[in-house]
Design an enzyme around this catalytic site. Structure first.
Site, mmCIF file in Angstrom:
data_model
loop_
_atom_site.group_PDB
_atom_site.id
_atom_site.type_symbol
_atom_site.label_atom_id
_atom_site.label_comp_id
_atom_site.label_asym_id
_atom_site.label_seq_id
_atom_site.Cartn_x
_atom_site.Cartn_y
_atom_site.Cartn_z
ATOM 1 N N TYR A 1 32.017 43.685 -9.458
ATOM 2 C CA TYR A 1 33.235 42.945 -9.144
ATOM 3 C C TYR A 1 34.234 43.909 -8.503
ATOM 4 O O TYR A 1 35.352 44.100 -8.959
ATOM 5 C CB TYR A 1 33.816 42.265 -10.390
ATOM 6 C CG TYR A 1 34.469 40.942 -10.054
ATOM 7 C CD1 TYR A 1 33.692 39.857 -9.677
ATOM 8 C CD2 TYR A 1 35.844 40.788 -10.075
ATOM 9 C CE1 TYR A 1 34.264 38.642 -9.336
ATOM 10 C CE2 TYR A 1 36.435 39.585 -9.727
ATOM 11 C CZ TYR A 1 35.629 38.512 -9.361
ATOM 12 O OH TYR A 1 36.218 37.317 -9.022
ATOM 13 N N HIS B 1 36.680 46.274 -6.245
ATOM 14 C CA HIS B 1 37.994 46.113 -5.619
ATOM 15 C C HIS B 1 38.375 47.428 -4.933
ATOM 16 O O HIS B 1 37.596 48.399 -4.945
ATOM 17 C CB HIS B 1 39.043 45.691 -6.662
ATOM 18 C CG HIS B 1 39.056 46.544 -7.889
ATOM 19 N ND1 HIS B 1 39.450 47.857 -7.872
ATOM 20 C CD2 HIS B 1 38.698 46.278 -9.177
ATOM 21 C CE1 HIS B 1 39.361 48.351 -9.081
ATOM 22 N NE2 HIS B 1 38.892 47.434 -9.899
ATOM 23 N N HIS C 1 37.650 50.816 -6.580
ATOM 24 C CA HIS C 1 36.286 51.337 -6.430
ATOM 25 C C HIS C 1 36.079 51.893 -5.014
ATOM 26 O O HIS C 1 35.479 52.953 -4.826
ATOM 27 C CB HIS C 1 35.255 50.224 -6.659
ATOM 28 C CG HIS C 1 35.294 49.613 -8.021
ATOM 29 N ND1 HIS C 1 35.717 48.319 -8.247
ATOM 30 C CD2 HIS C 1 34.962 50.111 -9.236
ATOM 31 C CE1 HIS C 1 35.634 48.039 -9.531
ATOM 32 N NE2 HIS C 1 35.178 49.118 -10.167
#
Ligand code: PAF
Length: 280
Positions: free
Chosen positions: A28, A30, A33
């Site tokens: 997941y 974003h 990261h």
């Protein structure tokens, strides 16, 4: 971009890269990261990303089942970043049925997140150690947003003599200051607005510090006051700690201070922190 589920495939591909930067994630993805991935690329040339929602770092009552997942979206982003290697193991690859060895970092895991979430760091240290052994990166990248995780991983690497350089990237924030986190997806629009209180609370303490306040309790109280003004915020802990030992401070000296907090807002448990002086 090689997408790999099995350890044998990693072993085959690994010799292609001399320096390899690993960004361990639970997916997941974003901007937080992506900023680590870009740093890894700049440092090492080659980047590996692991995507694994690690069950051993969740307590039974926590959000493992509903933790946000979107592998297609993640892989699209990783392709854009020209990541070299993506490790997406199934649970049974990391934790086969006869698995029974865990990594326990003592002392540094007894406070803050470790106290609020018993077993959390045992799960983190175990999976990070396994990812290091499987992927054998030369460098590994973690976000300052998870400040205690950074301290714990650095201690583990030192204690176990792992030949890996740990690099900590700054917290990446939304324009209104909210630290990026996969768990922000749990917030309704009203809760999302309320969540900015974490950053505002930290900033209030920073202002005091910049003005010369060195009493740690005054900084904790300042954070507490800002959080108390937000009805949706339920603080779990507020800390002004030594950045290295994580012991709560009375007086802040030249070692500086790690201001951190965990706050429940609706269904989300959010954490944030700032390092003073002079760190993002
Ligand atoms: O910070 C995270 O996303 C996780 O704790 C990590 C380091 C990927 C281990 O599961």
């Amino acid at each position: 971009m090689e997408i790999v589920e099995h350890i044998e495939a990693i072993r085959t591909l690994r010799p292609r890269f001399e320096r390899l930067g690993l960004v361990p994630t639970m997916g997941y993805l974003h901007e937080g990261h992506l900023s680590l991935i870009r740093r890894a690329r700049a440092d090492c040339g080659a980047v590996a990303v692991s995507i694994f929602v690690n069950p051993t770092q969740f307590a039974p009552h926590e959000d493992l089942a509903r933790y946000p997942r979107d592998l297609d979206h993640d892989l699209r982003l990783l392709r854009q970043e020209q990541v070299d290697l993506v490790f997406v193991p199934h649970n049974s690859i990391i934790y086969p049925p006869d698995f029974c060895t865990y990594v326990h970092v003592e002392q540094l895991t007894t406070m803050l997140e470790g106290r609020a979430r018993p077993g959390f760091f045992r799960g983190v240290a175990t999976v990070v150690c396994k990812l290091f052994n499987i992927i054998q990166p030369t460098h590994a990248y973690f976000g300052q947003k998870d400040a205690q995780q950074c301290v714990v991983v650095q201690q583990m690497v030192k204690d176990l003599n792992l030949p890996i350089q740990i690099i900590i990237g700054p917290t990446v924030r939304e324009p209104d200051g909210l630290a990026m986190s996969s768990r922000n997806a749990y917030l309704s629009p009203t809760e999302r607005t309320a969540a900015t209180t974490l950053y505002r609370a930290l900033q209030s303490a920073k202002e005091l510090y910049v003005a010369g306040e060195r009493n740690a309790e005054s900084l904790r109280q300042s954070i507490q006051r800002v959080l108390a003004a937000e009805p949706l915020a339920q603080p779990e802990y507020i800390s002004a700690a030594d950045p290295t030992t994580l012991d709560e401070l009375e007086t802040i000296d030249e070692r500086g201070v790690l201001l951190s907090l965990a706050v429940r807002i609706g269904p989300a448990r959010l954490i944030d922190n700032i390092l003073l002086p002079n760190k993002p």
